[in-house]
Design a protein around this motif. Structure first.
Motif, PDB file in Angstrom:
ATOM      1  N   ALA A   1       0.802  -1.112   0.171  1.00  5.69           N
ATOM      2  CA  ALA A   1      -0.161   0.142   0.049  1.00  5.69           C
ATOM      3  C   ALA A   1       0.893   1.319   0.067  1.00  5.69           C
ATOM      4  N   GLU A   2       1.895   1.145   0.470  1.00  6.54           N
ATOM      5  CA  GLU A   2       2.918   2.372   0.512  1.00  6.54           C
ATOM      6  C   GLU A   2       3.825   2.677  -0.760  1.00  6.54           C
ATOM      7  N   GLY A   3       4.001   1.594  -1.478  1.00  8.64           N
ATOM      8  CA  GLY A   3       4.833   1.607  -2.855  1.00  8.64           C
ATOM      9  C   GLY A   3       5.334   0.594  -3.417  1.00  8.64           C
ATOM     10  N   ILE A   4       6.403   0.551  -4.087  1.00  5.33           N
ATOM     11  CA  ILE A   4       6.851  -0.609  -4.958  1.00  5.33           C
ATOM     12  C   ILE A   4       8.279  -0.357  -5.426  1.00  5.33           C
ATOM     13  N   GLY A   5       8.931  -1.624  -5.566  1.00  2.00           N
ATOM     14  CA  GLY A   5      10.372  -1.602  -5.828  1.00  2.00           C
ATOM     15  C   GLY A   5      11.217  -2.370  -4.752  1.00  2.00           C
ATOM     16  N   PHE A   6      12.407  -2.641  -5.274  1.00  2.00           N
ATOM     17  CA  PHE A   6      13.241  -3.437  -4.571  1.00  2.00           C
ATOM     18  C   PHE A   6      14.340  -2.478  -3.931  1.00  2.00           C
ATOM     19  N   ASP A   7      14.368  -2.383  -2.600  1.00  2.00           N
ATOM     20  CA  ASP A   7      15.601  -1.308  -2.089  1.00  2.00           C
ATOM     21  C   ASP A   7      16.863  -2.031  -1.769  1.00  2.00           C
ATOM     22  N   ARG A   8      17.507  -1.683  -3.032  1.00  2.00           N
ATOM     23  CA  ARG A   8      18.900  -1.963  -3.195  1.00  2.00           C
ATOM     24  C   ARG A   8      20.056  -0.980  -2.916  1.00  2.00           C
ATOM     25  N   SER A   9      19.327   0.233  -2.108  1.00  7.71           N
ATOM     26  CA  SER A   9      20.389   1.185  -1.882  1.00  7.71           C
ATOM     27  C   SER A   9      21.014   0.793  -0.453  1.00  7.71           C
ATOM     28  N   SER A  10      22.033   1.821  -0.077  1.00 10.37           N
ATOM     29  CA  SER A  10      22.612   1.639   1.228  1.00 10.37           C
ATOM     30  C   SER A  10      21.836   1.468   2.516  1.00 10.37           C
ATOM     31  N   THR A  11      20.583   1.792   2.517  1.00 10.24           N
ATOM     32  CA  THR A  11      19.810   1.298   3.392  1.00 10.24           C
ATOM     33  C   THR A  11      18.814   0.080   3.189  1.00 10.24           C
TER      34      THR A  11
ATOM     35  N   LEU B   1      13.013   1.561  -9.838  1.00  4.60           N
ATOM     36  CA  LEU B   1      12.336   0.558  -8.994  1.00  4.60           C
ATOM     37  C   LEU B   1      13.176  -0.630  -8.824  1.00  4.60           C
ATOM     38  N   TRP B   2      14.338  -0.941  -9.798  1.00  3.85           N
ATOM     39  CA  TRP B   2      15.442  -1.813  -9.298  1.00  3.85           C
ATOM     40  C   TRP B   2      16.134  -1.736  -8.092  1.00  3.85           C
ATOM     41  N   PHE B   3      16.593  -0.234  -7.711  1.00  2.00           N
ATOM     42  CA  PHE B   3      17.434   0.175  -6.707  1.00  2.00           C
ATOM     43  C   PHE B   3      16.712   0.785  -5.707  1.00  2.00           C
ATOM     44  N   HIS B   4      15.312   1.095  -5.908  1.00  2.00           N
ATOM     45  CA  HIS B   4      14.692   1.769  -4.804  1.00  2.00           C
ATOM     46  C   HIS B   4      13.179   1.331  -4.681  1.00  2.00           C
ATOM     47  N   ASN B   5      12.729   1.206  -3.223  1.00  2.00           N
ATOM     48  CA  ASN B   5      11.458   1.140  -3.106  1.00  2.00           C
ATOM     49  C   ASN B   5      10.577   2.404  -2.997  1.00  2.00           C
ATOM     50  N   VAL B   6       9.617   2.766  -3.797  1.00  2.00           N
ATOM     51  CA  VAL B   6       9.205   4.172  -4.151  1.00  2.00           C
ATOM     52  C   VAL B   6       7.841   4.337  -3.638  1.00  2.00           C
ATOM     53  N   LYS B   7       7.417   5.432  -3.012  1.00  2.00           N
ATOM     54  CA  LYS B   7       6.068   5.696  -2.480  1.00  2.00           C
ATOM     55  C   LYS B   7       5.190   5.884  -4.025  1.00  2.00           C
TER      56      LYS B   7
END
Length: 715
Positions: free
Chosen positions: A571-581, A609-615
């Protein structure tokens, strides 16, 4: 009945554009149709009246056979061999096998061309103009002849030629994923062209045409069998069949390689172990290599998939990838063979980001591989997705020979049903900057060995060839085979140039045809990314078959085969968080790339969306919310396919009626499946975003439940 057949032929003939004959696609880009420009035709005839060649060899015989075949078709007249050096003569040879080439003193130009390069020059001999094709070795002459024929096929000027060309990569391969039972893993153009049940007694003439086609684009090797290898390929029964193929391919500079199973010493050798450090295992492989090279002296070597997706490997014995590769390398080294060791490895651990695993598995062993081992790396860190960032292993192993593995068969790109020109994907990856040694350290430069101490360079493409009459199941699929060869010869070549040459050689030189259809090719892959996996989404296809959409897939044999693992929609967003966090996959890249990917504002939106989970409400560069931007891409992809249909309609007068109809039928199927992809993904992701489809975009005509049960047909 005969009358009806006759009427059918008359009707078909009348449907053809004037002067355009029906073509079944078998001849690929080597059609050699007569030049239809009278002025050019006359010039070509004056320039190429006869040829003079040095000492004959199987390769030179293949080259002169192709020359006479090609020019007879293109010029409508025979070109004869001559012993005299007269105006209009083609002089073909090396300084070693042709005194008339040696007398031209081309040593300085030839010095940098290696064993496969060539030059084509217009020279004056005793006051008369001649065209020279010269090389250091016979293989270069073969490639030079094909290049000359391409110049004529594409209506280039031959008045004052000065062409110098040499491959920038040593090993240029097709990887066939063909099984011994005739099936092809991820093959969409029929069954295997290798008729194992007939070999070695019966050798199909198609094998020669296969070799010709590969030689014409500079491919110099072929891996005959699936990387998920059946050990039987190494038995005496099958090696005699492999020898028969090698004998056909040899005059075209095409070496044979085999994929091997690491456990072969157990399964066919009767040993109790396949431990690479075991003396008995080493001896078994050495004897097997000796056996192979006795039958096939120019055998290329082995391709190995080990400890990946259930395949056996050295880690089964607590040994390393380097241990396994080096053991095999020692077995083939006395014969100048090589080992291609695939870096496509990952385990099922759901807590470890799959994108990390190839790098983590191979980076520690940089410099540990023998000098006749080359590590074969897929273009991206996952698995031939419509778009991936380049694999961080490129540039990260400066003391190891590295080669590229692209996929030509469209496993994740609509099979042979969708028109997708993959050359733009190849180019995007090859021109990506790794920053391994600062700005300009492109993947292409890494592959060429500019930033490694390894002695081998190479590129491979997973083949899209089957026993379909037109080889690839779709006329436009041939362009991807062609592009692979051209890119392997020169990784810095432009896709636009490749597309233009292929269209001219395959269809027509008419500008009214080439320009719009080339534009269609150049845009086709981005269309596909848009209706499948926009903004960096990936791995959301149907489970197992990979045929069609499956963003809802949440049950699989292992966690990292699930679509939900990759898109993480909520419900918040989409994507895979591959950042430093997140998983910190960004850390595997060199700092400038790492920092760009790590920053959500700087990250290229096509990989967002490959590198970040985005709202869902995140404001993109267009000013739209992420949700609206995602929808716009999905809909733009479908419109792109519809635009391709209009472009092809405009090409109708330039191609034969049968080809026109076949391609249009495929484009209509392409549109249907693009709409299915779009509707499936938009409706599914809408269940999380809870946001409306933007105004002006056509509403899906079926509910999500319909698409979840839909199964797309194979070609």
């Amino acid at each position: 009945m005969q009358y009806k057949i006759l009427v059918s032929y008359i009707v078909l003939f009348c449907m053809l554009p004037f002067g355009v004959k029906a073509d079944d696609g078998y001849r690929l880009w080597l059609k050699y149709e007569k030049v239809n420009n009278t002025a050019l035709l006359n010039t070509y005839r004056q320039t190429f009246q006869s040829y003079k060649v040095g000492t004959k060899s199987p390769i030179i015989n293949a080259a002169t056979s192709e020359l006479t075949r090609g020019l007879k078709g293109l010029l409508g007249s025979d070109i004869k061999e001559t012993s005299a050096g007269t105006e209009g003569t083609l002089l073909i040879g090396t300084p070693q096998n042709a005194p008339f080439i040696k007398s031209l003193k081309l040593d300085k130009q030839l010095k940098t061309l290696g064993n496969e390069g060539f030059l084509i020059q217009t020279v004056t001999v005793k006051g008369k103009k001649c065209t020279v094709i010269a090389a250091n070795k016979d293989a270069g002459l073969l490639y030079g002849v094909f290049h000359l024929l391409k110049l004529v096929q594409t209506h280039q000027s031959v008045a004052n030629l000065s062409v110098v060309s040499a491959p920038k990569l040593d090993v240029r391969l097709l990887n066939h994923w063909d099984n011994l039972d005739g099936t092809i893993e991820r093959g969409y153009a029929g069954k295997s062209i290798w008729k194992w049940d007939e070999l070695p007694q019966t050798v199909d003439s198609r094998y020669t045409d296969y070799a010709r086609a590969n030689a014409s684009i500079g491919i110099n090797g072929t891996v005959l069998n699936n990387v998920n290898s059946n050990p039987k390929i190494l038995t005496e029964e099958y090696l005699s069949k492999v020898k028969a193929l090698a004998d056909v391919f040899r005059p075209y500079g095409l070496k044979v390689y085999l994929s091997v199973s690491f456990s072969a010493p157990i399964t066919i050798g009767g040993l109790k172990t396949a431990d690479p450090l075991d003396a008995g295992v080493k001896d078994w492989w050495k004897k097997k290599a000796d056996e192979i090279y006795k039958q096939i002296p120019d055998f290329g070597g082995f391709l190995v998939k080990a400890n990946s997706e259930g395949q056996p490997g050295p880690q089964d014995y607590k040994r390393t990838h380097a241990d396994g590769a080096n053991m095999l390398a020692e077995a083939v080294k006395p014969h100048n063979g090589i080992i291609m060791w695939r870096a496509f490895v990952y385990n099922s651990n759901p807590t470890v980001d799959r994108t990390l695993q190839a790098y983590d598995s191979f980076k520690p062993f940089d410099g540990k591989f023998n000098d006749n081992v080359i590590v074969q790396i897929k273009n991206g860190p996952i698995d031939f997705q419509p778009r991936e960032p380049f694999s961080p292993l490129f540039g990260a192993m400066p003391n190891t020979s590295l080669m590229m593995e692209f996929q030509v068969t469209q496993e994740y790109l609509g099979f042979s049903k969708h028109l997708v020109f993959l050359s733009t994907l190849f180019e995007e990856v090859l021109q990506s900057d790794t920053y391994a040694k600062g700005k300009g350290s492109t993947v292409s430069n890494v592959l060429q060995g500019n930033y490694t101490t390894g002695r081998l360079t190479g590129m491979a493409g997973v083949s899209n060839i089957g026993n379909s009459r037109n080889w690839c199941g779709y006329t436009f699929g041939q362009a991807n085979w062609y592009a692979l060869g051209r890119m392997a010869w020169n990784p810095d070549q432009s896709s636009e140039a490749i597309a233009g040459d292929w269209l001219k050689m395959t269809f027509s030189n008419e500008k009214e045809f080439v320009d719009p259809v080339k534009k269609m090719l150049m845009e086709s892959r981005e269309n596909t990314v848009d209706y499948m996996t926009p903004l960096g989404l990936n791995h959301i296809m149907a489970y197992n078959t990979h045929n069609g959409p499956g963003p809802w897939v949440d049950t699989a044999a292992q966690p990292n085969w699930k679509s939900t693992y990759y898109h993480n929609a909520s419900a918040e967003g989409i994507g895979f968080d591959r950042s430093s966090t997140g998983s910190n996959a960004v850390a595997q890249y060199f700092p400038p790339v790492r920092d760009t990917y790590n920053n959500i504002e700087a990250c290229p939106e096509n990989l967002l969306l490959w590198f970040h989970n985005v709202k869902w409400t995140y404001k993109t560069k267009s000013g739209r919310s992420l949700w609206d931007e995602l929808c716009q891409h999905y809909y733009a992809g479908v419109e792109g396919v519809r635009a391709m249909q209009k472009t092809w309609e405009g090409a109708k007068s330039h191609v034969d009626a049968e080809t026109y109809a076949d391609v249009m039928e495929m484009l209509k199927l392409h549109e249907e499946e693009a709409v299915i992809w779009r509707n499936s993904c938009v409706l599914y992701f809408q269940t999380f975003s809870k946001m409306p489809i933007p105004a002006g975009l056509e509403a899906p005509d079926k509910p999500l439940s319909y698409y979840k049960t839909l199964e797309l047909k194979y070609p």
